[in-house]
Design a protein around this motif. Sequence first.
Motif, PDB file in Angstrom:
ATOM      1  N   GLY A 180       0.646  -1.151   0.007  1.00 42.42           N
ATOM      2  CA  GLY A 180      -0.071  -0.182  -0.042  1.00 42.42           C
ATOM      3  C   GLY A 180       0.753   1.230   0.147  1.00 42.42           C
ATOM      4  O   GLY A 180       2.029   1.333  -0.129  1.00 42.42           O
ATOM      5  N   TRP A 181       0.113   2.240   0.018  1.00 44.45           N
ATOM      6  CA  TRP A 181       0.707   3.818   0.042  1.00 44.45           C
ATOM      7  C   TRP A 181       0.435   4.471   1.264  1.00 44.45           C
ATOM      8  O   TRP A 181      -1.129   4.623   1.383  1.00 44.45           O
ATOM      9  N   TYR A 182       1.222   5.138   1.898  1.00 48.15           N
ATOM     10  CA  TYR A 182       0.750   6.132   2.828  1.00 48.15           C
ATOM     11  C   TYR A 182       1.233   7.516   2.411  1.00 48.15           C
ATOM     12  O   TYR A 182       2.289   7.497   1.679  1.00 48.15           O
ATOM     13  N   ARG A 183       0.849   8.625   2.923  1.00 42.42           N
ATOM     14  CA  ARG A 183       1.521   9.870   2.734  1.00 42.42           C
ATOM     15  C   ARG A 183       1.673  10.798   4.082  1.00 42.42           C
ATOM     16  O   ARG A 183       0.886  10.564   4.856  1.00 42.42           O
ATOM     17  N   ILE A 204      -5.243   1.901  -7.274  1.00 37.36           N
ATOM     18  CA  ILE A 204      -3.985   0.953  -6.710  1.00 37.36           C
ATOM     19  C   ILE A 204      -4.013  -0.423  -7.470  1.00 37.36           C
ATOM     20  O   ILE A 204      -5.301  -0.701  -7.564  1.00 37.36           O
ATOM     21  N   SER A 205      -2.967  -0.824  -7.707  1.00 35.52           N
ATOM     22  CA  SER A 205      -2.784  -2.048  -8.442  1.00 35.52           C
ATOM     23  C   SER A 205      -1.491  -2.719  -8.132  1.00 35.52           C
ATOM     24  O   SER A 205      -0.569  -2.045  -7.573  1.00 35.52           O
ATOM     25  N   LYS A 206      -1.450  -3.849  -8.298  1.00 37.21           N
ATOM     26  CA  LYS A 206      -0.305  -4.831  -8.047  1.00 37.21           C
ATOM     27  C   LYS A 206      -0.044  -5.841  -8.969  1.00 37.21           C
ATOM     28  O   LYS A 206      -1.078  -6.526  -9.551  1.00 37.21           O
ATOM     29  N   ASP A 207       1.241  -6.025  -9.387  1.00 40.09           N
ATOM     30  CA  ASP A 207       1.681  -7.153 -10.221  1.00 40.09           C
ATOM     31  C   ASP A 207       2.248  -7.931  -9.282  1.00 40.09           C
ATOM     32  O   ASP A 207       3.578  -7.957  -8.880  1.00 40.09           O
ATOM     33  N   VAL A 221       3.653  -2.524  -6.542  1.00 40.05           N
ATOM     34  CA  VAL A 221       2.489  -1.902  -6.445  1.00 40.05           C
ATOM     35  C   VAL A 221       2.485  -0.587  -7.004  1.00 40.05           C
ATOM     36  O   VAL A 221       3.488   0.026  -7.163  1.00 40.05           O
ATOM     37  N   TYR A 222       1.454  -0.322  -7.542  1.00 37.95           N
ATOM     38  CA  TYR A 222       1.305   0.988  -8.356  1.00 37.95           C
ATOM     39  C   TYR A 222       0.239   1.783  -7.783  1.00 37.95           C
ATOM     40  O   TYR A 222      -0.641   1.376  -7.224  1.00 37.95           O
TER      41      TYR A 222
END
Length: 123
Positions: A34-37, A68-71, A77-78
Amino acid sequence: VQLQASGGGLVQAGGSLRLSCAASGRIFNINMMGWYRQAPGKERDLVASITDGIGTKYADSVKGRFTISKDNAKNTVYLQMNSLKPEDTAVYYCRAQQSYYLDDGSPVAEGFWGQGTQVTVSS
């Protein structure tokens, strides 16, 4: 596990950016990325996450604008960020969690942070 984030930068309001985060190292079973900011003077907050078997989760402030997407094959993760606003300005951090079992059957849960990438949205 090491997380290498990229894709931040300076963009005008209404523009788009795509963040990427690739995991490497002792990978056994990454089940969440995931992404946090974190904006200056504020806490680090969840932006979006993707969890195996559960799906995606977004902060209310980015719903409909970020994806959000994931390979899984690339352990990457993007975060596609569209319709960016000045309030999206922050350092964005990638996070990954993995769980596995030791040979003796003991469970292990680990969390990792990337180095952060700056996103600046000008008005």
